[in-house]
Write a protein that holds these residues in place. Sequence first.
Motif, short mmCIF file in Angstrom:
data_model
loop_
_atom_site.label_atom_id
_atom_site.label_comp_id
_atom_site.label_asym_id
_atom_site.label_seq_id
_atom_site.Cartn_x
_atom_site.Cartn_y
_atom_site.Cartn_z
N LEU A 25 36.06 37.56 46.35
CA LEU A 25 37.43 36.80 46.53
C LEU A 25 38.73 37.68 45.91
O LEU A 25 39.80 37.41 46.24
CB LEU A 25 37.48 35.38 46.12
N GLY A 26 38.03 38.50 44.96
CA GLY A 26 39.23 39.46 44.28
C GLY A 26 40.15 38.48 43.45
O GLY A 26 41.14 38.96 43.02
N VAL A 27 39.35 37.93 42.59
CA VAL A 27 40.06 36.91 41.50
C VAL A 27 39.07 36.97 40.32
O VAL A 27 37.93 37.73 40.34
CB VAL A 27 40.19 35.44 41.93
N THR A 28 39.40 36.52 39.35
CA THR A 28 38.59 36.46 38.17
C THR A 28 37.56 35.06 38.03
O THR A 28 37.57 34.36 38.72
CB THR A 28 39.34 36.11 36.76
N PRO A 29 36.67 35.21 37.35
CA PRO A 29 35.60 34.34 37.26
C PRO A 29 36.23 33.01 36.86
O PRO A 29 35.75 31.88 37.02
CB PRO A 29 34.61 34.66 36.21
N ILE A 30 37.31 33.15 35.87
CA ILE A 30 37.95 32.00 35.44
C ILE A 30 38.53 31.30 36.72
O ILE A 30 38.95 29.93 36.59
CB ILE A 30 38.90 32.34 34.20
N THR A 31 39.14 31.94 37.44
CA THR A 31 39.71 31.42 38.55
C THR A 31 38.91 30.42 39.47
O THR A 31 39.01 29.65 40.01
CB THR A 31 40.59 32.52 39.54
N ILE A 32 37.57 30.96 39.59
CA ILE A 32 36.37 30.53 40.10
C ILE A 32 36.19 29.08 39.67
O ILE A 32 36.11 28.17 40.32
CB ILE A 32 35.27 31.35 40.41
N ASP A 33 36.27 29.11 38.48
CA ASP A 33 35.89 27.78 37.63
C ASP A 33 37.15 26.77 37.93
O ASP A 33 37.03 25.81 38.19
CB ASP A 33 36.00 28.04 36.19
#
Length: 72
Positions: A25-33
């Motif tokens: 998605l082109g985001v950070t793992p924290i954003t996924i959380d």
Amino acid sequence: MSTRDNNSQREVRLAYTRTEAARALGVTPITIDRLAKRGLLKPSRATRRPLYSVREIERFLAETSDNGGSFL
């Protein structure tokens, strides 16, 4: 989770880990959380760690593309 595509002998991914989903998605793992906590991205809990199916990622992208991508 993956399977082999018999026609081309390449591996087809069915689900991604948190880090892999973030990269896709082109985001950070924290954003996924954050997205998961808000219920915008729903992981499968079939294993010890959450997995994000390709379908779920596609659903999320389709739903958020209509409102200008304001999911953060």
